[in-house]
Design a protein around this motif. Structure first.
Motif, mmCIF file in Angstrom:
data_model
loop_
_atom_site.group_PDB
_atom_site.id
_atom_site.type_symbol
_atom_site.label_atom_id
_atom_site.label_comp_id
_atom_site.label_asym_id
_atom_site.label_seq_id
_atom_site.Cartn_x
_atom_site.Cartn_y
_atom_site.Cartn_z
ATOM 1 N N TRP A 1 0.626 -1.092 0.059
ATOM 2 C CA TRP A 1 -0.001 -0.053 0.003
ATOM 3 C C TRP A 1 1.079 1.408 0.034
ATOM 4 N N ALA A 2 1.920 1.200 0.795
ATOM 5 C CA ALA A 2 2.980 2.489 0.767
ATOM 6 C C ALA A 2 3.546 2.507 -0.358
ATOM 7 N N LEU A 3 3.734 1.799 -1.326
ATOM 8 C CA LEU A 3 4.471 1.971 -2.689
ATOM 9 C C LEU A 3 3.420 2.406 -3.671
ATOM 10 N N PHE A 4 2.080 1.760 -3.484
ATOM 11 C CA PHE A 4 1.004 2.441 -4.260
ATOM 12 C C PHE A 4 0.593 3.858 -3.932
ATOM 13 N N ILE A 5 0.499 4.105 -2.729
ATOM 14 C CA ILE A 5 0.450 5.663 -2.254
ATOM 15 C C ILE A 5 1.508 6.686 -2.577
ATOM 16 N N THR A 6 2.617 6.000 -2.694
ATOM 17 C CA THR A 6 3.794 6.809 -3.100
ATOM 18 C C THR A 6 3.829 7.054 -4.675
ATOM 19 N N VAL A 7 3.492 6.293 -5.280
ATOM 20 C CA VAL A 7 3.076 6.402 -6.812
ATOM 21 C C VAL A 7 1.942 7.494 -7.255
ATOM 22 N N ILE A 8 0.963 7.182 -6.498
ATOM 23 C CA ILE A 8 -0.255 8.330 -6.647
ATOM 24 C C ILE A 8 0.169 9.580 -6.227
ATOM 25 N N SER A 9 0.917 9.817 -5.227
ATOM 26 C CA SER A 9 1.041 11.051 -4.600
ATOM 27 C C SER A 9 2.064 11.969 -5.689
ATOM 28 N N ILE A 10 3.093 11.037 -6.237
ATOM 29 C CA ILE A 10 3.953 11.719 -7.169
ATOM 30 C C ILE A 10 2.982 12.378 -8.306
ATOM 31 N N VAL A 11 2.138 11.298 -9.055
ATOM 32 C CA VAL A 11 1.529 11.763 -10.107
ATOM 33 C C VAL A 11 0.445 13.048 -9.578
ATOM 34 N N ASP A 12 0.088 12.619 -8.341
ATOM 35 C CA ASP A 12 -0.791 13.852 -7.971
ATOM 36 C C ASP A 12 -0.220 15.115 -7.969
ATOM 37 N N ALA B 1 12.330 9.084 -2.867
ATOM 38 C CA ALA B 1 13.270 8.221 -3.635
ATOM 39 C C ALA B 1 13.555 7.291 -2.520
ATOM 40 N N ASP B 2 13.528 7.586 -1.260
ATOM 41 C CA ASP B 2 13.930 6.458 -0.453
ATOM 42 C C ASP B 2 13.032 5.392 -0.263
ATOM 43 N N VAL B 3 11.776 5.637 -0.402
ATOM 44 C CA VAL B 3 10.760 4.691 -0.384
ATOM 45 C C VAL B 3 10.947 3.504 -1.699
ATOM 46 N N LEU B 4 10.792 4.494 -2.867
ATOM 47 C CA LEU B 4 11.169 3.439 -4.128
ATOM 48 C C LEU B 4 12.495 2.752 -4.063
ATOM 49 N N MET B 5 13.697 3.304 -3.512
ATOM 50 C CA MET B 5 14.756 2.508 -3.438
ATOM 51 C C MET B 5 14.891 1.449 -2.651
ATOM 52 N N ILE B 6 14.023 1.537 -1.434
ATOM 53 C CA ILE B 6 13.997 0.420 -0.335
ATOM 54 C C ILE B 6 13.159 -0.677 -1.070
ATOM 55 N N ALA B 7 12.287 -0.489 -1.890
ATOM 56 C CA ALA B 7 11.175 -1.453 -2.488
ATOM 57 C C ALA B 7 12.150 -2.059 -3.484
ATOM 58 N N TYR B 8 12.969 -1.415 -3.936
ATOM 59 C CA TYR B 8 13.894 -2.109 -5.089
ATOM 60 C C TYR B 8 15.141 -2.964 -4.415
ATOM 61 N N PHE B 9 15.682 -2.473 -3.555
ATOM 62 C CA PHE B 9 16.826 -3.083 -2.757
ATOM 63 C C PHE B 9 16.461 -3.956 -1.558
ATOM 64 N N LEU B 10 15.351 -3.773 -1.064
ATOM 65 C CA LEU B 10 14.997 -4.662 0.237
ATOM 66 C C LEU B 10 13.758 -5.301 -0.016
ATOM 67 N N ASP B 11 12.973 -5.509 1.081
ATOM 68 C CA ASP B 11 11.601 -6.186 1.034
ATOM 69 C C ASP B 11 10.545 -5.489 1.471
ATOM 70 N N PRO B 12 9.195 -5.939 1.303
ATOM 71 C CA PRO B 12 8.162 -5.075 1.738
ATOM 72 C C PRO B 12 7.948 -4.812 3.259
ATOM 73 N N ILE B 13 8.581 -5.869 3.879
ATOM 74 C CA ILE B 13 8.635 -5.282 5.671
ATOM 75 C C ILE B 13 9.557 -4.281 6.005
ATOM 76 N N SER B 14 10.581 -4.232 5.426
ATOM 77 C CA SER B 14 11.577 -2.961 5.492
ATOM 78 C C SER B 14 10.818 -1.628 5.066
ATOM 79 N N LEU B 15 10.073 -1.771 3.917
ATOM 80 C CA LEU B 15 9.326 -0.692 3.413
ATOM 81 C C LEU B 15 8.245 -0.111 4.342
ATOM 82 N N ALA B 16 7.637 -1.307 5.003
ATOM 83 C CA ALA B 16 6.445 -0.799 5.899
ATOM 84 C C ALA B 16 6.995 -0.195 7.042
ATOM 85 N N LEU B 17 8.376 -0.477 7.496
ATOM 86 C CA LEU B 17 8.991 -0.014 8.686
ATOM 87 C C LEU B 17 9.312 1.492 8.317
ATOM 88 N N PHE B 18 9.775 1.776 7.424
ATOM 89 C CA PHE B 18 10.152 3.171 6.749
ATOM 90 C C PHE B 18 9.156 3.991 6.664
#
Length: 418
Positions: free
Chosen positions: A47-58, A234-251
């Motif tokens: 969900w964090a990844l989805f909202i991040t993309v929506i925020s960028i577009v918006d 950028a940190d969210v998108l790069m965490i999603a690329y380098f790490l896993d969804p749990i790390s993304l949820a923590l950030f």
């Protein structure tokens, strides 16, 4: 006497602005808690990844019209109806185009981050885009006409409606991402009806000349907003690329806490920008200097207490809002909060450049900042995980803002520490 009245008006407008922004954020904050309590960490990360993309577009859509339309309504009040119509045309044209692109690009984005659940979410991206675009367009018209009380009411109506829908969905056991998106869309209807029937604003057919003027000014604001969001995400998108969804949820948890601490920056920017623009338009640099300093001090006074609270009590806050699974976010919150103390200078710097008609300079500064942030994230995330992302973001914020304060003297002869 006149000065006292002006200060009183600014105070009341600030209160209504904060109240309106708080109403909108409270609905998102309670949704945030529901996600933490009712969904697994992996789902929160998606969900964090989805909202991040929506925020960028918006943010790009908002940049194309917000400051440009506000500026036009202040300077050319006699064309108000045509300006509003032109702004609405740009607003919903961008929403339609963005929704189409995200719908057909859903599979590509899901594969990029190895998150299949994103496909269905991106196919419904039109719902949050319409919701955000509608409520924010009403907000722009309120700010430009100095109707801060109406702005607060509209956001309060949205909050009450959305929370009512969410409580109903939760109570009936139908809570899902789809239900949340539907709730956000339906919650916009009551404030729209309230504004149409209680406080209608004149709207006429759009004029191509106004559309071109808005786009000409707004292209740099949109680019700046895009770079700003990419910088912040950028940190969210790069965490999603380098790490896993749990790390993304923590950030995501840590960055959300910081976002609520930064509420005064977001809320008062809507009050500060018209004042900066009006001061420069009427009295030139001398009055602008005063507004610049007053704005920074006001934001600092509101930011510092929040930073102290989350730094001292962050573990208690984590336990109250979520669970022990998110205690690893404690260090992230402290690191990210340091950057909060510098953001008042950065926010007023950007608003001032827009107010004096120099959005291109702001765009250039953010482009540099984004490159620094990406480079530092790419270097630190593989070595230190999510902690590296927090360090990279905070360091980039401080470096860019310090450089910005030096550069602004070239255009308006402002001494930021004076």
């Amino acid at each position: 006497m006149l000065k006292s009245l002006k200060n009183s008006a600014m105070f009341s407008n600030s209160i209504y602005s904060i109240a309106g922004q708080a109403s909108f954020l409270v609905s998102n904050f309670l949704l945030f808690i529901v996600l933490l309590k009712e969904f697994p960490q992996e789902a929160v990360g998606v969900w964090a990844l989805f909202i991040t993309v929506i925020s960028i577009v918006d943010s790009m859509r908002q940049g194309l019209i917000q400051n440009g339309l506000t500026r036009l309504l202040i300077q050319k009040a006699d064309e108000e109806a045509q300006q509003a119509g032109s702004g609405l045309t740009i607003n919903f044209s961008v929403i339609i185009l963005s929704a189409i692109l995200l719908y057909f690009g859903a599979g590509v984005l899901a594969n990029l981050w190895d998150a299949p659940a994103l496909v269905e979410l991106f196919k419904q991206s039109w719902k949050p885009l319409v919701s955000l675009g509608t409520i924010q367009m009403m907000n722009i018209l309120c700010f430009a006409k100095n109707k801060f009380k109406l702005y607060a009411r509209l956001n309060l109506i949205y909050m009450v409606t959305f929370l009512t829908i969410m409580v109903t969905v939760w109570y009936t056991g139908n809570l899902s991402f789809n239900a949340i998106l539907n709730g956000q869309l339906l919650a916009v209807i009551p404030p729209v009806l309230y504004m149409l029937f209680k406080h209608p604003i004149a709207i006429a057919m759009p004029k191509m000349a106004i559309i071109k003027e808005l786009l000409g000014f707004g292209k740099y604001i949109a680019g700046t907003n895009l770079l700003s969001l990419l910088f912040n995400k950028a940190d969210v998108l790069m965490i999603a690329y380098f790490l896993d969804p749990i790390s993304l949820a923590l950030f995501h948890f840590a960055s959300r806490i910081i976002q609520y601490i930064e509420l005064p920056l977001t809320a008062l920017s809507q009050v500060i920008y018209p004042r900066l623009a009006a001061s420069y338009h009427a009295n030139g640099v001398s009055q602008l200097k005063k507004e610049y300093g007053r704005s920074i001090l006001t934001l600092l006074a509101l930011i510092i207490p929040g930073v102290m609270v989350i730094d001292i009590f962050n573990t208690y806050i984590i336990n109250i809002l979520s669970s022990a699974d998110y205690l690893s976010s404690s260090q992230l919150i402290i690191i990210l909060s340091i950057g909060c103390l510098f953001k008042p200078w950065g926010r007023v710097f950007g608003l001032t450049l827009d107010a004096i008609g120099k959005p291109k300079v702001n765009f250039q500064m953010l482009a540099f900042s984004l490159l620094v942030n990406i480079a530092m994230n790419a270097w630190l995330i593989p070595q230190y995980g999510v902690t590296g992302a927090a360090i990279a973001t905070t360091s980039s914020i401080i470096l860019t803002i310090l450089l910005g304060q030096i550069r602004i003297k070239k255009y308006v002869d402002i001494s930021p520490l004076s």
